[in-house]
Motif scaffolding. Structure first.
Motif, short mmCIF file in Angstrom:
data_model
loop_
_atom_site.label_atom_id
_atom_site.label_comp_id
_atom_site.label_asym_id
_atom_site.label_seq_id
_atom_site.Cartn_x
_atom_site.Cartn_y
_atom_site.Cartn_z
N ARG A 37 102.99 -28.26 85.20
CA ARG A 37 103.81 -27.10 84.81
C ARG A 37 105.30 -27.41 84.98
N GLU A 38 105.62 -28.02 86.12
CA GLU A 38 107.02 -28.34 86.40
C GLU A 38 107.61 -29.27 85.34
N MET A 39 106.84 -30.29 84.96
CA MET A 39 107.33 -31.24 83.96
C MET A 39 107.47 -30.59 82.59
N THR A 40 106.44 -29.86 82.16
CA THR A 40 106.46 -29.30 80.82
C THR A 40 107.43 -28.12 80.69
N SER A 41 107.89 -27.58 81.80
CA SER A 41 108.85 -26.47 81.74
C SER A 41 110.28 -26.98 81.54
N GLN A 42 110.50 -28.26 81.74
CA GLN A 42 111.83 -28.83 81.54
C GLN A 42 112.09 -28.95 80.03
N PRO A 43 113.18 -28.34 79.54
CA PRO A 43 113.44 -28.32 78.10
C PRO A 43 113.43 -29.71 77.44
N GLU A 44 114.02 -30.70 78.09
CA GLU A 44 114.05 -32.02 77.46
C GLU A 44 112.67 -32.66 77.39
N VAL A 45 111.84 -32.41 78.40
CA VAL A 45 110.47 -32.95 78.39
C VAL A 45 109.64 -32.21 77.34
N SER A 46 109.80 -30.90 77.30
CA SER A 46 109.08 -30.10 76.30
C SER A 46 109.43 -30.55 74.88
N THR A 47 110.72 -30.75 74.63
CA THR A 47 111.17 -31.22 73.31
C THR A 47 110.62 -32.61 73.02
N TRP A 48 110.62 -33.47 74.01
CA TRP A 48 110.12 -34.83 73.85
C TRP A 48 108.63 -34.80 73.48
N LEU A 49 107.85 -33.98 74.19
CA LEU A 49 106.42 -33.88 73.88
C LEU A 49 106.20 -33.27 72.50
N GLN A 50 107.00 -32.27 72.15
CA GLN A 50 106.88 -31.66 70.83
C GLN A 50 107.25 -32.66 69.73
N SER A 51 108.16 -33.57 70.02
CA SER A 51 108.53 -34.59 69.03
C SER A 51 107.37 -35.53 68.74
N MET A 52 106.42 -35.58 69.67
CA MET A 52 105.20 -36.38 69.46
C MET A 52 104.10 -35.51 68.85
N GLU A 53 104.50 -34.36 68.31
CA GLU A 53 103.58 -33.42 67.67
C GLU A 53 102.54 -32.88 68.65
N LEU A 54 102.97 -32.62 69.89
CA LEU A 54 102.09 -32.07 70.90
C LEU A 54 102.55 -30.65 71.22
N ASP A 55 101.66 -29.69 71.05
CA ASP A 55 101.96 -28.29 71.31
C ASP A 55 101.94 -28.04 72.82
N VAL A 56 103.10 -27.73 73.39
CA VAL A 56 103.19 -27.50 74.83
C VAL A 56 103.50 -26.04 75.14
N SER A 57 103.21 -25.14 74.19
CA SER A 57 103.54 -23.73 74.38
C SER A 57 102.72 -23.08 75.50
N ASP A 58 101.54 -23.59 75.79
CA ASP A 58 100.71 -23.08 76.88
C ASP A 58 100.33 -24.26 77.76
N SER A 59 101.16 -24.53 78.77
CA SER A 59 100.94 -25.73 79.59
C SER A 59 99.64 -25.66 80.40
N ASP A 60 99.23 -24.47 80.83
CA ASP A 60 97.97 -24.36 81.58
C ASP A 60 96.78 -24.74 80.71
N LYS A 61 96.78 -24.24 79.50
CA LYS A 61 95.69 -24.55 78.56
C LYS A 61 95.70 -26.05 78.25
N LEU A 62 96.88 -26.59 78.01
CA LEU A 62 97.01 -28.01 77.72
C LEU A 62 96.49 -28.84 78.88
N PHE A 63 96.84 -28.45 80.10
CA PHE A 63 96.36 -29.16 81.29
C PHE A 63 94.84 -29.16 81.34
N ARG A 64 94.22 -28.00 81.14
CA ARG A 64 92.76 -27.90 81.21
C ARG A 64 92.08 -28.73 80.12
N LEU A 65 92.73 -28.85 78.96
CA LEU A 65 92.15 -29.67 77.89
C LEU A 65 92.20 -31.15 78.21
#
Length: 136
Positions: A54-82
């Motif tokens: 959660r801490e990592m994915t809440s950082q705007p630059e990390v979130s943008t970086w992951l989204q640039s890899m076409e990864l949906d990080v809008s729900d980090s808890d769901k993403l973690f469980r997957l």
């Protein structure tokens, strides 16, 4: 004859180029996930727990970086469980494999989530049916 031979030679070369490009993509993906993992594993225990994720994915630059890899990080808890194998921690191997499965627009997070939940429900039902049939 000569035209066909040349066509097959070019096609074979194209296949080798595509395979090399795919290998490079896989290697680049693993390196990127390794970087993310190293930054996220604050405890240094070799795994990422939900709070670290959660801490990592809440950082705007990390979130943008992951989204640039076409990864949906809008729900980090769901993403973690997957990504997690069910033990509440994500290893580097789980991260590389899990994100690889989720990347891209064709692999919507919600579709993967539904399939995952369906499979879990099937497993629970199968287990319940075994218990019920033994009780009879």
């Amino acid at each position: 004859g000569v035209f066909m031979q040349e066509t097959f030679r070019v096609a074979s070369t194209d296949d080798r180029i595509m395979i090399q490009a795919k290998k490079r993509m896989i290697s680049t993906h693993a390196k990127k996930m390794g970087l993310f993992f190293a930054m996220a594993d604050k405890s240094g225990d070799g795994s990422i727990d939900l709070d670290e994720f959660r801490e990592m994915t809440s950082q705007p630059e990390v979130s943008t970086w992951l989204q640039s890899m076409e990864l949906d990080v809008s729900d980090s808890d769901k993403l973690f469980r997957l990504i997690d194998n069910g033990d509440g921690k994500i290893t580097l191997d789980e991260l590389v494999e899990g994100v690889g499965k989720l990347k891209g627009t064709a692999r919507s997070l919600d579709v993967v989530w539904l399939v995952s939940e369906f499979q879990k429900a099937q497993g629970r039902l199968a287990g319940q049916n075994e218990v019920d049939s033994r009780a009879d």
